[in-house]
Design a protein around this motif. Structure first.
Motif, PDB file in Angstrom:
ATOM      1  N   PHE A  13      51.559   6.019  60.827  1.00  0.00           N
ATOM      2  CA  PHE A  13      50.371   5.550  61.558  1.00  0.00           C
ATOM      3  C   PHE A  13      49.957   4.134  61.128  1.00  0.00           C
ATOM      4  O   PHE A  13      49.946   3.195  61.929  1.00  0.00           O
ATOM      5  N   ILE A  14      49.639   3.968  59.851  1.00  0.00           N
ATOM      6  CA  ILE A  14      49.133   2.659  59.401  1.00  0.00           C
ATOM      7  C   ILE A  14      50.272   1.640  59.346  1.00  0.00           C
ATOM      8  O   ILE A  14      50.090   0.463  59.687  1.00  0.00           O
ATOM      9  N   ASP A  34      61.496   3.577  56.689  1.00  0.00           N
ATOM     10  CA  ASP A  34      60.875   4.903  56.783  1.00  0.00           C
ATOM     11  C   ASP A  34      62.002   5.937  56.798  1.00  0.00           C
ATOM     12  O   ASP A  34      63.075   5.673  57.352  1.00  0.00           O
ATOM     13  N   ASN A  35      61.750   7.118  56.221  1.00  0.00           N
ATOM     14  CA  ASN A  35      62.771   8.170  56.313  1.00  0.00           C
ATOM     15  C   ASN A  35      62.581   9.017  57.576  1.00  0.00           C
ATOM     16  O   ASN A  35      63.391   9.883  57.867  1.00  0.00           O
ATOM     17  N   TYR A  40      54.987  15.734  60.328  1.00  0.00           N
ATOM     18  CA  TYR A  40      54.406  15.974  61.665  1.00  0.00           C
ATOM     19  C   TYR A  40      55.445  15.522  62.679  1.00  0.00           C
ATOM     20  O   TYR A  40      56.438  14.879  62.293  1.00  0.00           O
ATOM     21  N   LYS A  45      56.782   9.451  65.717  1.00  0.00           N
ATOM     22  CA  LYS A  45      57.294   8.335  64.903  1.00  0.00           C
ATOM     23  C   LYS A  45      58.319   7.522  65.704  1.00  0.00           C
ATOM     24  O   LYS A  45      58.316   6.292  65.675  1.00  0.00           O
ATOM     25  N   ASP A  79      65.363   6.820  52.644  1.00  0.00           N
ATOM     26  CA  ASP A  79      64.419   7.603  51.832  1.00  0.00           C
ATOM     27  C   ASP A  79      64.171   6.865  50.524  1.00  0.00           C
ATOM     28  O   ASP A  79      65.124   6.350  49.918  1.00  0.00           O
ATOM     29  N   LEU A  80      62.929   6.856  50.096  1.00  0.00           N
ATOM     30  CA  LEU A  80      62.597   6.187  48.826  1.00  0.00           C
ATOM     31  C   LEU A  80      63.334   6.812  47.645  1.00  0.00           C
ATOM     32  O   LEU A  80      63.499   6.184  46.609  1.00  0.00           O
ATOM     33  N   LEU A 101      53.505   1.591  52.167  1.00  0.00           N
ATOM     34  CA  LEU A 101      52.635   2.589  52.802  1.00  0.00           C
ATOM     35  C   LEU A 101      53.307   3.950  52.906  1.00  0.00           C
ATOM     36  O   LEU A 101      52.657   4.943  53.239  1.00  0.00           O
ATOM     37  N   ALA A 103      54.515   7.460  52.095  1.00  0.00           N
ATOM     38  CA  ALA A 103      54.079   8.476  51.137  1.00  0.00           C
ATOM     39  C   ALA A 103      54.044   9.811  51.844  1.00  0.00           C
ATOM     40  O   ALA A 103      54.003   9.870  53.071  1.00  0.00           O
ATOM     41  N   SER A 120      58.139  11.836  46.851  1.00  0.00           N
ATOM     42  CA  SER A 120      57.878  10.606  47.612  1.00  0.00           C
ATOM     43  C   SER A 120      56.881   9.690  46.915  1.00  0.00           C
ATOM     44  O   SER A 120      57.061   8.479  46.870  1.00  0.00           O
ATOM     45  N   TYR A 170      47.703  15.592  45.886  1.00  0.00           N
ATOM     46  CA  TYR A 170      47.841  14.325  46.634  1.00  0.00           C
ATOM     47  C   TYR A 170      47.042  13.224  45.925  1.00  0.00           C
ATOM     48  O   TYR A 170      47.568  12.143  45.643  1.00  0.00           O
ATOM     49  N   LYS A 174      48.183   9.642  43.956  1.00  0.00           N
ATOM     50  CA  LYS A 174      47.669   8.299  44.287  1.00  0.00           C
ATOM     51  C   LYS A 174      47.077   7.624  43.046  1.00  0.00           C
ATOM     52  O   LYS A 174      47.254   6.426  42.827  1.00  0.00           O
ATOM     53  N   VAL A 200      41.299   6.960  57.921  1.00  0.00           N
ATOM     54  CA  VAL A 200      41.674   5.994  58.955  1.00  0.00           C
ATOM     55  C   VAL A 200      41.875   6.744  60.282  1.00  0.00           C
ATOM     56  O   VAL A 200      42.478   7.814  60.311  1.00  0.00           O
ATOM     57  N   ARG A 206      47.425  10.234  63.217  1.00  0.00           N
ATOM     58  CA  ARG A 206      48.218  11.330  62.631  1.00  0.00           C
ATOM     59  C   ARG A 206      47.803  12.684  63.185  1.00  0.00           C
ATOM     60  O   ARG A 206      46.624  13.033  63.138  1.00  0.00           O
TER      61      ARG A 206
HETATM   62  P1  NAD Z   1      51.919   8.640  57.803  1.00  0.00           P
HETATM   63  O1  NAD Z   1      52.341   9.975  57.309  1.00  0.00           O
HETATM   64  O2  NAD Z   1      51.688   8.475  59.259  1.00  0.00           O
HETATM   65  O3  NAD Z   1      52.945   7.525  57.330  1.00  0.00           O
HETATM   66  C1  NAD Z   1      53.701   7.630  56.137  1.00  0.00           C
HETATM   67  C2  NAD Z   1      55.156   7.386  56.502  1.00  0.00           C
HETATM   68  O4  NAD Z   1      55.915   7.416  55.295  1.00  0.00           O
HETATM   69  C3  NAD Z   1      55.747   8.460  57.429  1.00  0.00           C
HETATM   70  O5  NAD Z   1      56.242   7.886  58.619  1.00  0.00           O
HETATM   71  C4  NAD Z   1      56.851   9.117  56.612  1.00  0.00           C
HETATM   72  O6  NAD Z   1      57.979   9.454  57.394  1.00  0.00           O
HETATM   73  C5  NAD Z   1      57.160   8.035  55.571  1.00  0.00           C
HETATM   74  N1  NAD Z   1      57.666   8.608  54.317  1.00  0.00           N
HETATM   75  C6  NAD Z   1      57.163   9.651  53.615  1.00  0.00           C
HETATM   76  N2  NAD Z   1      57.927   9.897  52.529  1.00  0.00           N
HETATM   77  C7  NAD Z   1      58.925   8.976  52.547  1.00  0.00           C
HETATM   78  C8  NAD Z   1      60.050   8.724  51.707  1.00  0.00           C
HETATM   79  N3  NAD Z   1      60.293   9.490  50.634  1.00  0.00           N
HETATM   80  N4  NAD Z   1      60.884   7.716  52.024  1.00  0.00           N
HETATM   81  C9  NAD Z   1      60.668   6.937  53.117  1.00  0.00           C
HETATM   82  N5  NAD Z   1      59.626   7.140  53.977  1.00  0.00           N
HETATM   83  C10 NAD Z   1      58.774   8.142  53.686  1.00  0.00           C
HETATM   84  O7  NAD Z   1      50.593   8.283  56.986  1.00  0.00           O
HETATM   85  P2  NAD Z   1      49.543   7.083  57.191  1.00  0.00           P
HETATM   86  O8  NAD Z   1      48.264   7.695  57.624  1.00  0.00           O
HETATM   87  O9  NAD Z   1      50.150   5.980  57.968  1.00  0.00           O
HETATM   88  O10 NAD Z   1      49.350   6.639  55.686  1.00  0.00           O
HETATM   89  C11 NAD Z   1      49.959   5.470  55.132  1.00  0.00           C
HETATM   90  C12 NAD Z   1      49.594   5.404  53.664  1.00  0.00           C
HETATM   91  O11 NAD Z   1      48.176   5.346  53.505  1.00  0.00           O
HETATM   92  C13 NAD Z   1      50.053   6.613  52.859  1.00  0.00           C
HETATM   93  O12 NAD Z   1      50.440   6.171  51.594  1.00  0.00           O
HETATM   94  C14 NAD Z   1      48.802   7.463  52.766  1.00  0.00           C
HETATM   95  O13 NAD Z   1      48.828   8.302  51.637  1.00  0.00           O
HETATM   96  C15 NAD Z   1      47.733   6.398  52.669  1.00  0.00           C
HETATM   97  N6  NAD Z   1      46.403   6.820  53.130  1.00  0.00           N
HETATM   98  C16 NAD Z   1      46.188   7.113  54.448  1.00  0.00           C
HETATM   99  C17 NAD Z   1      44.904   7.496  54.855  1.00  0.00           C
HETATM  100  C18 NAD Z   1      44.582   7.819  56.285  1.00  0.00           C
HETATM  101  O14 NAD Z   1      43.413   8.138  56.566  1.00  0.00           O
HETATM  102  N7  NAD Z   1      45.531   7.736  57.219  1.00  0.00           N
HETATM  103  C19 NAD Z   1      43.857   7.570  53.904  1.00  0.00           C
HETATM  104  C20 NAD Z   1      44.138   7.272  52.584  1.00  0.00           C
HETATM  105  C21 NAD Z   1      45.404   6.867  52.195  1.00  0.00           C
END
Ligand code: NAD
Length: 341
Positions: A13-14, A34-35, A40, A45, A79-80, A101, A103, A120, A170, A174, A200, A206
């Motif tokens: 998403f972000i 991204d992996n 979801y 994606k 993958d990370l 980003l 995670a 991750s 979680y 962080k 967010v 998401r």
């Molecule tokens: P998201 O799940 O939509 O995006 C995370 C992406 O990381 C996913 O597309 C996933 O496929 C990828 N990913 C996960 N594990 C991986 C790995 N091992 N290797 C490669 N890719 C991997 O989440 P988001 O909402 O876009 O969040 C982005 C970041 O911001 C994350 O670190 C999340 O923890 C943090 N965050 C988000 C929010 C929110 O409200 N959305 C709030 C606080 C923190």
């Protein structure tokens, strides 16, 4: 000369919104990583990647796929956990900035799936830090979370508060990221900035988060689950405001702090918490539907309220969130109705 930027989590998403903003400027040459995991639906994606000009049929693991829409954007599925491929990517690309980003997100899922978070968020993050150590970057900006404030009571949440009471694994991962970044800034002088995002929301959001879960149920005429009997508030932050903060921060490479370290943490929120019941009302109105609710007890791992003190980010980059809840929810609903029609 343009800066080379790695955005991890680019299909998320972000990450998607961050890449969308960066590719609008000729100042950047961007690689998204991204992996594309199935936490979801992967279709969302892939649709995000398509909107960035990356066709799913051409994605090969570990190989860069160029964007049809913008020759300054490549995507790589990786993958990370794959440290060797990640290190080779850093070696060949020579990144200036890393916006990390990727995670395993989600508070509730972490209760029954701890290993995904360790792999991750802890092991994966360490691979990013090691790659930055071996092939130095000007700046590593990484996603932390408001969840690190955990059981803290003092509000608004300030980065000067001591945070050591995570309410979920979680949140613990962080907080671990912030500690690990501190160590690498200290030992290897890697400039790092941790970004504590606050709930967010917005288009392309998401499916596991409240706005999307609620919208889906409301559109289907199903009741929504409202935890803690609705007595909750969140510092909902519109995704464009978040991304403006992220892009501003990455250019603001930290100087040495009072301890001589290029290490910094910021809150990125709206600094204007909204009661959950108000959010639901605004969402119902925007969708033009009646809302039915199941009132439920508090869920494990959850916190009652979040509220960001954003004064430090305001001071350093002039960060100012601009989107009120009605406008942001309106934008989200417009996208939702188009996407799921
Ligand atoms: P998201 O799940 O939509 O995006 C995370 C992406 O990381 C996913 O597309 C996933 O496929 C990828 N990913 C996960 N594990 C991986 C790995 N091992 N290797 C490669 N890719 C991997 O989440 P988001 O909402 O876009 O969040 C982005 C970041 O911001 C994350 O670190 C999340 O923890 C943090 N965050 C988000 C929010 C929110 O409200 N959305 C709030 C606080 C923190």
């Amino acid at each position: 000369m343009s800066k080379k930027v790695l955005v991890t989590g680019a299909a998320g998403f972000i990450g998607f919104h961050t890449v969308s903003k960066l590719i609008a400027s000729t100042d950047y040459q961007i690689v998204g990583l991204d992996n594309i995991n199935d936490y979801y639906p992967m279709t969302l994606k892939f649709e995000r990647l398509k909107a960035l000009g990356i066709h799913p049929d051409f994605i090969r693991y570990g190989k860069k796929t160029g964007s049809k829409l913008n020759n300054r954007f490549d995507f790589i599925r990786m993958d990370l956990a794959d440290e060797k491929s990640l290190t080779e990517l850093f070696q060949s690309a020579g990144f200036d900035y890393v916006i990390h980003l990727a995670a395993q997100a989600g508070v509730r899922y972490s209760i029954d799936n701890p290993n995904a978070y360790i792999q991750s968020n802890v092991v994966g993050f360490n691979h990013i830090l090691e790659a930055c150590r071996t092939y130095p970057v000007e700046h590593l900006a990484y996603a932390s979370s408001s969840s690190v404030y955990g059981l803290n009571k003092e509000q608004p949440f300030s980065v000067d508060h001591k945070v050591d009471q995570p309410a979920s694994l979680y949140a613990a991962t962080k907080k671990s990221n912030e500690l690990m970044a501190h160590t690498y800034s200290h030992l290897f002088k890697i400039p790092t900035t941790g970004l504590r995002f606050f709930t967010v929301y917005g288009p392309w959001g998401r499916p596991d988060m409240a706005p999307m879960l609620f919208a889906k149920a409301i559109m289907n005429g199903d009741p929504i689950n409202v935890y803690n009997n609705g007595k909750m508030s969140r510092d909902f932050t519109y995704v464009d405001d978040i991304v403006n903060g992220v892009c501003g921060v990455v250019e603001a490479v930290p100087d040495e702090n009072e301890n001589g370290l290029p290490y910094r943490i910021f809150n990125i929120g709206n600094s204007s918490p909204v009661q959950l019941m108000e959010f639901i009302e605004v969402l119902g109105q925007a969708l033009g539907k009646e809302v039915q609710m199941n009132f439920m007890p508090m869920q494990d791992g959850d916190v009652v309220s979040t509220y960001a003190d954003i004064s430090q980010l305001r001071e350093v980059i002039g960060y100012e969130p601009k989107t009120d809840i009605k406008t942001g929810v309106g934008e989200f609903v417009e996208w939702y109705k188009q996407f799921y029609k």
